[in-house]
Write an enzyme that holds these catalytic residues in place. Sequence first.
Site, PDB file in Angstrom:
ATOM      1  N   ASN A   9     -34.475 -28.003   8.497  1.00 46.60           N
ATOM      2  CA  ASN A   9     -33.933 -26.215   8.321  1.00 46.60           C
ATOM      3  C   ASN A   9     -34.015 -25.926   7.585  1.00 46.60           C
ATOM      4  O   ASN A   9     -34.145 -26.115   6.308  1.00 46.60           O
ATOM      5  CB  ASN A   9     -32.372 -26.280   8.839  1.00 46.60           C
ATOM      6  CG  ASN A   9     -32.150 -24.838   8.380  1.00 46.60           C
ATOM      7  OD1 ASN A   9     -32.717 -23.732   9.220  1.00 46.60           O
ATOM      8  ND2 ASN A   9     -30.740 -24.846   7.958  1.00 46.60           N
ATOM      9  N   LYS A  11     -34.198 -22.966   6.145  1.00 44.46           N
ATOM     10  CA  LYS A  11     -33.365 -21.363   5.124  1.00 44.46           C
ATOM     11  C   LYS A  11     -34.261 -20.971   5.277  1.00 44.46           C
ATOM     12  O   LYS A  11     -35.252 -20.590   5.940  1.00 44.46           O
ATOM     13  CB  LYS A  11     -32.193 -22.206   4.785  1.00 44.46           C
ATOM     14  CG  LYS A  11     -31.416 -23.110   5.101  1.00 44.46           C
ATOM     15  CD  LYS A  11     -30.535 -23.704   4.093  1.00 44.46           C
ATOM     16  CE  LYS A  11     -29.773 -25.316   4.322  1.00 44.46           C
ATOM     17  NZ  LYS A  11     -28.594 -25.415   3.900  1.00 44.46           N
ATOM     18  N   HIS A  94     -24.273 -22.731  12.102  1.00 42.55           N
ATOM     19  CA  HIS A  94     -24.439 -23.135  10.648  1.00 42.55           C
ATOM     20  C   HIS A  94     -22.825 -22.942  10.322  1.00 42.55           C
ATOM     21  O   HIS A  94     -23.357 -21.587  10.354  1.00 42.55           O
ATOM     22  CB  HIS A  94     -26.328 -22.732  10.320  1.00 42.55           C
ATOM     23  CG  HIS A  94     -26.391 -24.096   9.013  1.00 42.55           C
ATOM     24  ND1 HIS A  94     -25.456 -23.396   8.015  1.00 42.55           N
ATOM     25  CD2 HIS A  94     -27.168 -25.080   8.841  1.00 42.55           C
ATOM     26  CE1 HIS A  94     -26.165 -23.928   7.194  1.00 42.55           C
ATOM     27  NE2 HIS A  94     -27.023 -25.309   7.413  1.00 42.55           N
ATOM     28  N   GLU A  96     -23.401 -21.659   7.091  1.00 38.93           N
ATOM     29  CA  GLU A  96     -24.129 -20.819   5.985  1.00 38.93           C
ATOM     30  C   GLU A  96     -23.657 -19.252   7.123  1.00 38.93           C
ATOM     31  O   GLU A  96     -22.771 -18.166   5.969  1.00 38.93           O
ATOM     32  CB  GLU A  96     -24.893 -20.478   5.888  1.00 38.93           C
ATOM     33  CG  GLU A  96     -25.636 -22.070   4.383  1.00 38.93           C
ATOM     34  CD  GLU A  96     -26.213 -22.889   4.508  1.00 38.93           C
ATOM     35  OE1 GLU A  96     -26.346 -23.661   3.597  1.00 38.93           O
ATOM     36  OE2 GLU A  96     -27.393 -21.928   5.437  1.00 38.93           O
ATOM     37  N   GLU A 166     -22.055 -30.885   9.772  1.00 38.79           N
ATOM     38  CA  GLU A 166     -22.835 -30.774   8.642  1.00 38.79           C
ATOM     39  C   GLU A 166     -21.417 -30.643   8.420  1.00 38.79           C
ATOM     40  O   GLU A 166     -20.503 -29.574   7.489  1.00 38.79           O
ATOM     41  CB  GLU A 166     -23.213 -29.829   8.469  1.00 38.79           C
ATOM     42  CG  GLU A 166     -23.083 -28.007   9.360  1.00 38.79           C
ATOM     43  CD  GLU A 166     -23.804 -26.833   9.494  1.00 38.79           C
ATOM     44  OE1 GLU A 166     -24.373 -27.218   8.543  1.00 38.79           O
ATOM     45  OE2 GLU A 166     -22.929 -25.941   9.923  1.00 38.79           O
ATOM     46  N   GLY A 172     -25.842 -28.509   0.071  1.00 41.10           N
ATOM     47  CA  GLY A 172     -26.698 -27.018  -0.644  1.00 41.10           C
ATOM     48  C   GLY A 172     -25.794 -27.757  -2.120  1.00 41.10           C
ATOM     49  O   GLY A 172     -25.678 -27.110  -3.007  1.00 41.10           O
ATOM     50  N   SER A 212     -26.702 -33.113   3.313  1.00 38.87           N
ATOM     51  CA  SER A 212     -27.603 -33.248   2.154  1.00 38.87           C
ATOM     52  C   SER A 212     -28.149 -34.799   2.686  1.00 38.87           C
ATOM     53  O   SER A 212     -28.303 -35.529   1.616  1.00 38.87           O
ATOM     54  CB  SER A 212     -27.071 -33.400   1.002  1.00 38.87           C
ATOM     55  OG  SER A 212     -26.511 -32.020   0.695  1.00 38.87           O
TER      56      SER A 212
END
Length: 250
Positions: A9, A11, A94, A96, A166, A172, A212
Amino acid sequence: MGKYIIAGNWKMNKLPSETYDYIKEVIDATKGSECEVVCCTPFVCLPQAVEAAKGSHVKIGAENLHFEDKGAFTGEVSAEMLKDLGVDYVIMGHSERREYNNETDETVNLKAKKALEKGLIPIVCCGESLEQREAGITMDWIAIQIKKAFAGISADDAKKVVVAYEPIWAIGTGKTATDDQAEEVCGGIRKLLENLYDAETAKAITIQYGGSMNPKNCAGLLAKPNIDGGLIGGASLKSADFAVITKAAK
């Protein structure tokens, strides 16, 4: 268990001008991997990514889609547009996008249905915050996300869906769930899917870990029986790192 899939991904990283050469790097670096290798890129990079990946083992995915076919949705991209480009996978839900773009369990469900209708493979994300984990409600929270995401989806279609667990507190941040923590939740997700459908369907669904994962911790995570791959953020931006992870998935 499910098919092993390692999906990068990107991003909001890499330029269209960098994409073609980088995908070629990934193709070379990941040769011999026993899993499905996927690169999910920003919309503007997709044409170059698809062109570079033609005839190779690498599949291309998008990072989002809209659940309507067409219309007055400025700035959005439809499943049909992605399919027409030659995209195979698409990420939805996701954390985010849930945090910054008002993604909800309901829109994730609509997007998953639309992706399946148009022949795309949905990567449905779920996960808990640190506060939810500390409160002991991780599986309660994820159960809601899974039930809503799969609402109205048949068992046959459910088998095509990829679930990415996740833990939000590990995205992150450099923090990673321990192998056992990740396995506990991924196994719990498998049980939820078995309760929603049946054991055969649950076994066929790929469940990724997406917090991660990197070259140092991937082997332990991918050795767990209910972790069928990874949704890789930062480590997907360096082909050598990404290749280590793809080759650990056996």
